[in-house]
Scaffold this active site. Sequence first.
Site, PDB file in Angstrom:
ATOM      1  N   HIS A 127       0.816  -1.228   0.000  1.00 11.98           N
ATOM      2  CA  HIS A 127       0.000   0.000   0.000  1.00 11.98           C
ATOM      3  C   HIS A 127       0.839   1.264   0.000  1.00 11.98           C
ATOM      4  O   HIS A 127       0.341   2.330   0.356  1.00 11.98           O
ATOM      5  CB  HIS A 127      -0.957  -0.002   1.212  1.00 11.98           C
ATOM      6  CG  HIS A 127      -1.950  -1.119   1.168  1.00 11.98           C
ATOM      7  ND1 HIS A 127      -2.597  -1.584   2.283  1.00 11.98           N
ATOM      8  CD2 HIS A 127      -2.408  -1.874   0.134  1.00 11.98           C
ATOM      9  CE1 HIS A 127      -3.407  -2.577   1.940  1.00 11.98           C
ATOM     10  NE2 HIS A 127      -3.316  -2.776   0.650  1.00 11.98           N
ATOM     11  N   CYS A 135       3.575  13.035  -7.464  1.00 11.58           N
ATOM     12  CA  CYS A 135       2.717  14.002  -8.168  1.00 11.58           C
ATOM     13  C   CYS A 135       1.397  13.320  -8.511  1.00 11.58           C
ATOM     14  O   CYS A 135       1.377  12.229  -9.079  1.00 11.58           O
ATOM     15  CB  CYS A 135       3.418  14.471  -9.457  1.00 11.58           C
ATOM     16  SG  CYS A 135       2.347  15.482 -10.505  1.00 11.58           S
ATOM     17  N   GLY A 195      -1.472  -9.102  12.749  1.00 11.88           N
ATOM     18  CA  GLY A 195      -1.980  -7.751  13.008  1.00 11.88           C
ATOM     19  C   GLY A 195      -2.807  -7.161  11.892  1.00 11.88           C
ATOM     20  O   GLY A 195      -2.725  -5.962  11.620  1.00 11.88           O
ATOM     21  N   THR A 196      -3.597  -7.995  11.245  1.00 13.11           N
ATOM     22  CA  THR A 196      -4.479  -7.452  10.201  1.00 13.11           C
ATOM     23  C   THR A 196      -5.893  -7.991  10.392  1.00 13.11           C
ATOM     24  O   THR A 196      -6.099  -9.144  10.738  1.00 13.11           O
ATOM     25  CB  THR A 196      -3.964  -7.774   8.778  1.00 13.11           C
ATOM     26  OG1 THR A 196      -4.889  -7.261   7.815  1.00 13.11           O
ATOM     27  CG2 THR A 196      -3.779  -9.264   8.560  1.00 13.11           C
TER      28      THR A 196
END
Length: 252
Positions: A127, A135, A195-196
């Site tokens: 991610h 930009c 941890g998800t």
Amino acid sequence: MLTEQFPIPWPLVELLRSAQRVAVLTGAGVSAESGVPTFREAQTGLWSNYRPEELATPQAFLHNPRLVWEWYAWRRNLVLKAEPNPAHLALVELEQRFPHFTLITQNVDNLHQRAGSGKRFPVIELHGNILRTKCFEENREIASWQETGETPPRCPHCGGMLRPDVVWFNEPLPEQALQAAWEAAQNCQVFLSIGTSGIVQPAASLPYRALDAGAAVVEINPDETPLTRSATFVLSGPAGQALPALLSALTP
Ligand code: BV8
């Protein structure tokens, strides 16, 4: 096998001791013990009126670029003040223990890299990374720009708005990173999902790809998730305790 603070199942220890290829998927819970709020925890202060899903989209950015830029600036400062915790440090050690080790993260906080992960095998950032800026128009990384007081700042090449180099909802994940993550899930013998909440796609499908390919899946999370009932092993507790205990159980 009881270690001082966290029980590790003996069959898991034996499996890991003989494993050649291990893959890991981390989520925001790995950074929770560094004081970085998890993605779905209630937001604090100024941001308590917004849900992350409402801010982490291109539509939100176009609708209110200043608000979204400032949210990421607030989070960037927060992660820069945070320190890697024992979970991050245990993963650095684990990277040295196996012939092949792939760390796939959904986190954008750069804490795995700050802890020292990635020295033998590059960290796969599904991610993006909040410390990088790109930009909005050209979709290329911008390392420096002139501060004119305008928020968000402008691209020095085309004048377009700058944005954080993270993957927003309804944006595609980086092709190479996603491909590498699928391959690691497909080819590993043990897949650790740590941890998800297992909600966000396509990352949440990776442990199931590993299961389908015959790997053992280990979930480390204090709470139940949609993966819990399918996991081969479930270590119910904080990653900052479970991972150091797993590491010490592996150390003969
Ligand atoms: C895409 C970056 C296509 C930004 C993030 C299929 C089905 C359903 C929906 C979809 C689907 N396919 C696509 C979608 C839509 C969407 C999606 O998944 N929506 C969800 C909400 C249903 N997916 C997308 O939009 C993705 N893009 O598919 O594009 C496409 C293709 C071509 C062209 C155009 C489009 C993009 C998804 C990426 C979004 N960006 N982050 C930012 O950070 O601001 S996602 C965000 O969620 C973070 O990265 C976060 O890491 C991630 C996942 O959340 P978690 O990490 O799991 O965090 P969470 O808070 O949820 O849970 C923490 C867990 O830790 C909890 O379980 C807790 O119990 C536990 N915990 C707490 N303390 C501890 C702990 N565990 C261990 N130790 C502790 N101490």
